[in-house]
Write an enzyme that holds these catalytic residues in place. Structure first.
Site, PDB file in Angstrom:
ATOM      1  N   GLY A   1       0.830  -1.208   0.000  1.00 24.16           N
ATOM      2  CA  GLY A   1       0.000   0.000   0.000  1.00 24.16           C
ATOM      3  C   GLY A   1       0.858   1.249   0.000  1.00 24.16           C
ATOM      4  O   GLY A   1       0.529   2.243   0.659  1.00 24.16           O
TER       5      GLY A   1
ATOM      6  N   TYR B   1     -12.951  -3.896  12.312  1.00 23.97           N
ATOM      7  CA  TYR B   1     -11.673  -3.288  11.943  1.00 23.97           C
ATOM      8  C   TYR B   1     -10.761  -3.206  13.163  1.00 23.97           C
ATOM      9  O   TYR B   1      -9.582  -3.578  13.102  1.00 23.97           O
ATOM     10  CB  TYR B   1     -11.912  -1.893  11.366  1.00 23.97           C
ATOM     11  CG  TYR B   1     -10.658  -1.070  11.187  1.00 23.97           C
ATOM     12  CD1 TYR B   1      -9.794  -1.310  10.133  1.00 23.97           C
ATOM     13  CD2 TYR B   1     -10.339  -0.058  12.088  1.00 23.97           C
ATOM     14  CE1 TYR B   1      -8.638  -0.557   9.956  1.00 23.97           C
ATOM     15  CE2 TYR B   1      -9.191   0.700  11.934  1.00 23.97           C
ATOM     16  CZ  TYR B   1      -8.341   0.450  10.857  1.00 23.97           C
ATOM     17  OH  TYR B   1      -7.199   1.199  10.713  1.00 23.97           O
TER      18      TYR B   1
ATOM     19  N   ALA C   1     -10.868  -4.999  15.831  1.00 24.07           N
ATOM     20  CA  ALA C   1     -10.476  -6.356  16.205  1.00 24.07           C
ATOM     21  C   ALA C   1      -9.355  -6.876  15.311  1.00 24.07           C
ATOM     22  O   ALA C   1      -8.431  -7.556  15.779  1.00 24.07           O
ATOM     23  CB  ALA C   1     -11.682  -7.290  16.126  1.00 24.07           C
TER      24      ALA C   1
END
Length: 256
Positions: free
Chosen positions: A15, A161, A163
């Site tokens: 990313g 998210y 978690a």
């Protein structure tokens, strides 16, 4: 003298075509690393990121891959090694996403899998893919990405998210124990409110942004550069006696 010099090392940033990922890729390049920028979509942004790094005198290449798929990860590592001429020395698992805010009452299995795959699965199997090369060299640096949400559950509709990011924290500690005998450091960056990113442009209203910044002791939102500086520290020899740890980058919003 111990420095942040990364000359000759290969760094993979997932990313890495925008926001925090690009800031990290650029920072590692400025320290001398040959940088592999992974992206899923937005090829033009990835190519621009490469051009920027090259214009500054660095070495960079971009590689498209879906890091939620094992085949995509394996192909990515193979391409990086072939193109940059060696195994990965530094892995920064920056790829991640909340996808959307979804209350638990509306959570679907499909959305759950998407969130867990992009945040946890990608981290686990990218680490697995680079470990053989690092083990053979007897050294390596892995930097995983969590979030303040891992500690406080995140905002509305972000529980899964949060978690997934909490799982990254626990996984990284376990991996750090496995990797330490091989000279490999595994640490985590946990950003708080970092502005200038697509995440908050998508998920945070102006009113929420102002309210959040008002509660930050240092009095400002973070920048991708703030995260990149910490990534450079963890990727460099300066962090050689640090593993299994988490650096909280939040201006004092959350102190452990």
């Amino acid at each position: 003298m111990i420095t942040t010099d990364l000359t000759g090392q290969i760094a993979l940033v997932t990313g890495g075509n925008a926001g925090i990922g690009f800031a990290i890729a650029r920072k590692l390049s400025q320290a001398g690393a040959k940088v592999a920028i992974n992206y899923l979509s937005k090829r033009e942004a990835a190519e621009q990121a490469v051009r920027t790094i090259r214009e500054e005198g660095g070495t960079a290449e971009c590689f498209q891959a879906d890091v939620t798929r094992i085949a995509g990860i394996e192909a990515l590592i193979s391409q990086v090694e072939r193109t940059l001429g060696g195994t990965v020395d530094i892995l920064v698992n920056n790829a991640g996403h909340m996808i959307e805010r979804v209350p638990n009452a509306e959570m679907t299995e499909e959305r759950y899998n998407q969130i867990m795959d992009v945040n946890l699965k990608s981290t686990v199997f990218l680490c697995k893919a680079v470990l053989p090369g690092m083990t053979a060299k007897g050294k390596g640096k892995i930097v995983n990405m969590a979030s303040l949400a891992a500690h406080n559950g995140g905002g509305p509709g972000a529980s899964v998210y949060a978690a997934s990011k909490a799982a990254v924290l626990a996984y990284s500690k376990g991996l750090a124990k496995e990797a330490a005998p091989h000279g490999i450091g595994v640490n985590v960056l946990s950003p708080g409110f970092i502005g200038q990113t697509a995440f908050h442009s998508t998920f945070t209203s102006d009113q929420a942004r102002k309210a959040t910044v008002a509660g930050i002791p240092l009095g400002r939102e973070g920048t991708p550069e703030d995260v990149a500086n910490c990534a450079l520290f963890l990727a460099s020899p300066l962090s050689d006696y640090l593993t299994g740890e988490t650096i909280e980058i939040n201006g004092g919003m959350f102190m452990r």
